[in-house]
Design a protein around this motif. Structure first.
Motif, mmCIF file in Angstrom:
data_model
loop_
_atom_site.group_PDB
_atom_site.id
_atom_site.type_symbol
_atom_site.label_atom_id
_atom_site.label_comp_id
_atom_site.label_asym_id
_atom_site.label_seq_id
_atom_site.Cartn_x
_atom_site.Cartn_y
_atom_site.Cartn_z
ATOM 1 N N ARG A 1 54.530 47.155 11.337
ATOM 2 C CA ARG A 1 54.103 45.593 12.069
ATOM 3 C C ARG A 1 53.563 45.806 13.029
ATOM 4 N NH1 ARG A 1 59.225 41.970 12.085
ATOM 5 N NH2 ARG A 1 57.836 40.673 12.792
ATOM 6 N N HIS A 2 52.692 44.923 13.488
ATOM 7 C CA HIS A 2 51.801 44.714 14.559
ATOM 8 C C HIS A 2 52.602 44.472 15.686
ATOM 9 C CE1 HIS A 2 48.065 45.433 12.501
ATOM 10 N NE2 HIS A 2 48.279 44.131 11.679
ATOM 11 N N PHE A 3 52.542 44.977 16.997
ATOM 12 C CA PHE A 3 53.428 44.580 18.094
ATOM 13 C C PHE A 3 52.817 44.815 19.299
ATOM 14 C CE2 PHE A 3 52.781 49.161 17.643
ATOM 15 C CZ PHE A 3 53.244 49.728 18.878
ATOM 16 N N GLN A 4 53.391 44.518 20.507
ATOM 17 C CA GLN A 4 52.795 44.805 21.689
ATOM 18 C C GLN A 4 53.830 45.537 22.390
ATOM 19 O OE1 GLN A 4 52.584 40.628 22.863
ATOM 20 N NE2 GLN A 4 50.639 40.418 22.680
ATOM 21 N N THR A 5 53.349 46.426 23.375
ATOM 22 C CA THR A 5 54.198 47.115 24.228
ATOM 23 C C THR A 5 54.145 46.448 25.426
ATOM 24 O OG1 THR A 5 53.652 49.255 23.209
ATOM 25 C CG2 THR A 5 54.796 49.239 25.224
ATOM 26 N N VAL A 6 55.411 46.042 25.973
ATOM 27 C CA VAL A 6 55.453 45.172 27.429
ATOM 28 C C VAL A 6 56.128 45.948 28.434
ATOM 29 C CG1 VAL A 6 56.140 43.042 28.159
ATOM 30 C CG2 VAL A 6 55.549 43.102 26.093
ATOM 31 N N VAL A 7 55.381 46.200 29.293
ATOM 32 C CA VAL A 7 56.002 47.169 30.488
ATOM 33 C C VAL A 7 56.188 45.958 31.686
ATOM 34 C CG1 VAL A 7 55.376 48.553 32.378
ATOM 35 C CG2 VAL A 7 54.687 49.237 29.931
ATOM 36 N N ARG A 8 57.361 46.107 32.112
ATOM 37 C CA ARG A 8 57.697 45.140 33.269
ATOM 38 C C ARG A 8 57.991 46.145 34.601
ATOM 39 N NH1 ARG A 8 60.379 42.509 29.133
ATOM 40 N NH2 ARG A 8 59.440 40.274 28.653
ATOM 41 N N LEU A 9 57.562 45.646 35.703
ATOM 42 C CA LEU A 9 57.644 46.160 37.133
ATOM 43 C C LEU A 9 57.808 45.345 38.104
ATOM 44 C CD1 LEU A 9 54.564 48.734 36.740
ATOM 45 C CD2 LEU A 9 57.059 49.484 36.921
ATOM 46 N N PRO A 10 58.452 45.716 39.283
ATOM 47 C CA PRO A 10 58.702 44.544 40.559
ATOM 48 C C PRO A 10 57.678 43.822 40.641
ATOM 49 C CG PRO A 10 59.641 46.805 40.946
ATOM 50 C CD PRO A 10 58.972 47.176 39.627
ATOM 51 N N GLN A 11 57.870 42.701 41.058
ATOM 52 C CA GLN A 11 56.852 41.772 41.097
ATOM 53 C C GLN A 11 55.934 41.954 42.542
ATOM 54 O OE1 GLN A 11 57.665 37.329 40.770
ATOM 55 N NE2 GLN A 11 55.814 36.731 41.788
ATOM 56 N N GLN A 12 56.748 42.412 43.335
ATOM 57 C CA GLN A 12 56.059 42.649 44.751
ATOM 58 C C GLN A 12 55.025 43.850 44.556
ATOM 59 O OE1 GLN A 12 59.302 43.028 43.861
ATOM 60 N NE2 GLN A 12 60.216 44.890 44.975
ATOM 61 N N TRP A 13 55.004 44.362 43.470
ATOM 62 C CA TRP A 13 54.029 45.566 43.249
ATOM 63 C C TRP A 13 52.473 44.651 42.791
ATOM 64 C CZ3 TRP A 13 56.008 50.205 40.354
ATOM 65 C CH2 TRP A 13 56.860 51.132 40.887
ATOM 66 N N ALA A 14 52.391 43.696 42.611
ATOM 67 C CA ALA A 14 51.394 42.662 42.290
ATOM 68 C C ALA A 14 50.802 41.923 43.289
ATOM 69 C CB ALA A 14 51.506 42.202 40.953
ATOM 70 N N VAL A 15 49.609 41.901 43.385
ATOM 71 C CA VAL A 15 48.895 41.051 44.419
ATOM 72 C C VAL A 15 48.035 40.265 43.909
ATOM 73 C CG1 VAL A 15 47.373 40.804 46.296
ATOM 74 C CG2 VAL A 15 49.279 42.580 46.498
ATOM 75 N N LYS A 16 47.980 38.966 43.610
ATOM 76 C CA LYS A 16 47.123 38.009 42.863
ATOM 77 C C LYS A 16 45.909 37.604 44.016
ATOM 78 C CE LYS A 16 45.798 35.353 39.524
ATOM 79 N NZ LYS A 16 46.642 34.179 39.094
ATOM 80 N N MET A 17 44.832 38.200 43.688
ATOM 81 C CA MET A 17 43.556 37.987 44.622
ATOM 82 C C MET A 17 42.836 36.638 44.348
ATOM 83 S SD MET A 17 43.782 40.692 46.384
ATOM 84 C CE MET A 17 42.731 40.243 47.183
ATOM 85 N N ALA A 18 43.266 36.088 43.397
ATOM 86 C CA ALA A 18 42.552 34.463 43.020
ATOM 87 C C ALA A 18 43.331 33.693 43.860
ATOM 88 C CB ALA A 18 42.775 34.346 41.529
ATOM 89 N N ASP A 19 44.828 33.936 44.255
ATOM 90 C CA ASP A 19 45.289 33.017 44.864
ATOM 91 C C ASP A 19 44.718 33.224 46.527
ATOM 92 O OD1 ASP A 19 47.173 32.451 43.113
ATOM 93 O OD2 ASP A 19 48.751 33.853 43.720
ATOM 94 N N ALA A 20 44.472 34.441 46.943
ATOM 95 C CA ALA A 20 43.851 34.304 48.267
ATOM 96 C C ALA A 20 42.403 33.737 48.327
ATOM 97 C CB ALA A 20 43.485 36.111 48.467
#
Length: 405
Positions: free
Chosen positions: A375-394
């Motif tokens: 079966r086809h599948f995705q592997t989903v990795v979750r980490l704390p949100q504070q580890w991400a910075v959205k440069m588009a927001d800036a």
């Protein structure tokens, strides 16, 4: 006619030449890795070595969970060393890993010997320190230099970008409100970017190792596409993401993507495709990996689970339950042990890394073929949100500030 003195000198010169050649090879290997990435590798490996030493000293006799942890840590060091083509270190680590593997298999020729295990660990530590010494003393690329460059060029933010921002500050009229707003937005955007890294840059060492791995497996180099959606990683996240995706990308190429002839036969490109999508969802940084291979080998996984007594042959369970067996320590679908796979370490290591950092991992089926062998599948990795910075927001914030929003 050569005398004893001449023969002795020749041997000494040969030994010296061999050592010099080895050193030159190591220097070449180190120079092929950026200062920052090499520094992170040494830090990560040192941490795993210290953890293994703690585990060994805590146990006077063999313990299944302890051996699994020792093997997992050493296998990760080897995987990262192979990623950066640090061949001499890889060889030493592989020998130590072999001892752990024998203990896992309860090979009677290898008993739990605390002193021997510590001695093995010292060999790895010495080899790592040799690389580190060459990097710092011979090449002048110490941890401080790597750390300094992280703030100056690792976006990260280039020195030119910082200087341009300062020029904007200098030439801004204190009486011009729109200009002051634009300047503030520019400063915020620049400061926000410091200490961040593109996902593609964090994974560059791993993705760069895939062509040689593909050749080793008899496959074509895969196409890796990363959609970061404007998100960057904070510096503290890069090491974990690299360790996790070192396993995921190698597994995808080894187990997921078919051999070239098989792909041609079913109308696929010979080179497989691996996609990584980065986003924030439900309060977490989410990195989703998928490949265009044949899918998860559910029938094979179920068969192994039955063989090992994890599942009764007559039991009817969901595909999700079967898929979860791949996170069991020691699990592998490989039919033989190679340098790449078959040692039963990988997804359990990934889950362990993530849980230590407050993260998680799951498999998500993307087709409706319940009960199929693959079966086809995705592997989903979750980490704390504070580890991400959205440069588009800036960028958006800069535009809004300039408009007085």
């Amino acid at each position: 006619m050569l005398c004893v003195r001449d023969v002795t000198e020749l041997r000494e010169l040969a030994a010296e030449a061999g050592e010099q050649k080895r050193r030159l090879e190591m220097i070449g290997e180190i120079l092929a890795v950026s200062e920052e990435k090499f520094h992170h590798f040494v830090e990560s490996s040192t941490s795993f070595i210290h953890e293994n030493e703690h585990i060994i000293r805590q146990h006077d006799c063999a313990d299944t969970s302890a051996i699994a942890a020792l093997f997992r840590n050493m296998h990760t060091i080897k995987g990262n060393a192979r990623t950066y083509s640090l061949q001499h270190l890889t060889g030493v680590v592989h020998e130590v890993e072999q001892r752990y593997d024998a203990l896992r298999r309860e090979d009677t020729s290898h008993a739990w010997d605390q002193q021997a295990l510590i001695a093995d660990l010292e060999r790895v530590k010495t080899a790592l320190e040799h690389y580190s010494s060459i990097n710092e003393v011979s090449l002048g690329r110490g941890p401080r230099a790597a750390g300094a460059q992280n703030g100056a060029a690792s976006l990260t933010v280039t020195r030119e970008a910082i200087e341009e921002t300062l020029r904007i500050v200098d030439r801004t009229d204190d009486n011009d409100l729109p200009a002051l707003r634009a300047m503030r937005a520019e400063l915020r955007a620049t400061l926000r970017a410091i200490g961040t890294e593109r996902v593609a840059d964090a994974l560059a060492g791993v993705t760069g190792s895939l062509p040689s791995l593909a050749q080793e497996l008899g496959k074509v180099e895969p196409v890796v596409r990363i959609a970061d959606n404007g998100y960057r990683l904070r510096s503290e996240a890069a090491g974990t993401v690299k360790n996790v995706f070192m396993h995921l990308l190698r597994n995808s190429l080894d187990h997921g993507i078919e051999m070239p002839a098989q792909r041609r036969a079913i109308g696929k490109d010979e080179s497989g495709h691996i996609d990584i999508d980065v986003n924030v969802h439900d309060g977490a940084l989410q990195l989703t990996l998928a490949d265009d291979g044949r899918g998860l080998a559910l029938a094979r996984i179920r068969g192994i689970a039955v063989e090992r007594g994890w599942l009764q042959a007559y039991e009817a369970v969901s595909d999700d339950v079967i898929a979860a067996f791949i996170f069991r320590p020691g699990f592998s679908t490989a039919t033989s042990v190679t340098e790449v796979s078959g040692r039963g370490v990988g997804m359990d290591a990934v889950r362990d890394f993530l849980e230590r950092e407050g993260g998680a991992i799951e498999l998500r089926f993307t087709d409706d073929r319940a009960g199929a062998d693959y079966r086809h599948f995705q592997t989903v990795v979750r980490l704390p949100q504070q580890w991400a910075v959205k440069m588009a927001d800036a960028t958006q914030a800069k535009q809004e500030e300039a408009l007085g929003g």
